[in-house]
Write a protein that holds these residues in place. Structure first.
Motif: not given
Length: 264
Positions: A183-204
């Motif tokens: 969750t500290a990776a830059p890619g995950y921060e972008i993934y979270s900021a783009q609201s992808c977690v709302n559908c694909h979950g916090q753990n993908l």
């Protein structure tokens, strides 16, 4: 003396009202097979036909119960509601690039508006008396085009629903059984900021409205294209970031995909 000038019209007050002709219905037996009385002949036939369809519809609702989803959960942010089946063709239209994103007005207002306006003005556009389809090629062509478009878009929407994606990429991941997500990776921060977690979950791990990204078969390039143009129930125009962020997020997700370095 001009014609009619000075003429007087008189009536005989001794003629009773009872002798006046009443409004007698026309004898439709004079026109066999050509017309009939609206009441009760025609109205009775319409009522009988309507009753048959109504009874059949009620029988279907009793035999086959309507599918119900889970109880509404206002805390579930991953749930994406889908329209009823008779609006699926409009929902599918919004998945195409020419009717989404910057062109969303075209898909939501202009194209449906032109289609429904054409239905309203059709009686005035085609005023021919000929009833044979071969003699009305323009009207029949537009009608067939409309019917085929609705059927195709509805079928395509059903084929690209969430569960088709889940079966194609594997079942949903159970939290705790998949790889540990950085969750500290830059890619995950972008993934979270783009609201992808709302559908694909916090753990993908995926959710009720989106497939799991862990173990995905898509490459980084394909993931980037999907993020911009959408796929299945995911509409286009969801991405709101730079190309560098898109590449970083796509490579991060691909690293947890099938054969990825983080999918151990």
């Amino acid at each position: 003396m001009h014609r009619g000038k000075g003429m007087k019209f008189v009536t005989d007050s001794r003629v009773g009202i009872s002798n006046r002709k009443q409004n007698i219905a026309k004898d439709y037996s004079e026109y066999p097979g050509r017309t009939e009385a609206f009441w009760p002949n025609f109205l009775l036939k319409e009522w009988m036909v309507g009753s048959v369809f109504l009874i059949g519809f009620i029988a279907l609702t009793i035999v086959e119960a309507p599918p119900l989803q889970n109880i509404a959960d206002p805390t579930n942010t991953s749930y994406i509601p889908l329209p009823d089946w008779y609006f699926l063709f409009l929902y599918q239209l919004l998945k195409y690039q020419f009717a989404a994103g910057d062109w969303i007005l075209l898909g939501t207002v202009i194209i449906p508006g032109l289609a429904f306006t054409a239905l309203l003005v059709a009686p005035w556009l085609d005023q021919g008396l000929e009833r044979r389809p071969a003699k009305r090629p323009v009207a029949i062509s537009f009608m067939l085009l409309g019917i085929l478009s609705v059927f195709y878009l509805t079928w395509e929407s059903v084929q690209t629903t969430h569960w088709d994606q889940v079966h194609a990429q594997g079942e949903l991941q159970i939290p705790g059984e998949g790889p540990e997500i950085d969750t500290a990776a830059p890619g995950y921060e972008i993934y979270s900021a783009q609201s992808c977690v709302n559908c694909h979950g916090q753990n993908l791990e995926g959710g009720a409205a989106a497939p799991a990204l862990v173990g995905t078969q898509y490459t980084a390039e394909e993931i980037a294209e999907i993020a911009v143009n959408g796929v299945g129930t995911m509409p286009a125009g969801q991405w709101d970031g730079s190309d560098e962020d898109l590449q970083a997020m796509s490579e991060f997700i691909a690293s947890y995909g099938e054969g990825g370095e983080n999918n151990k």
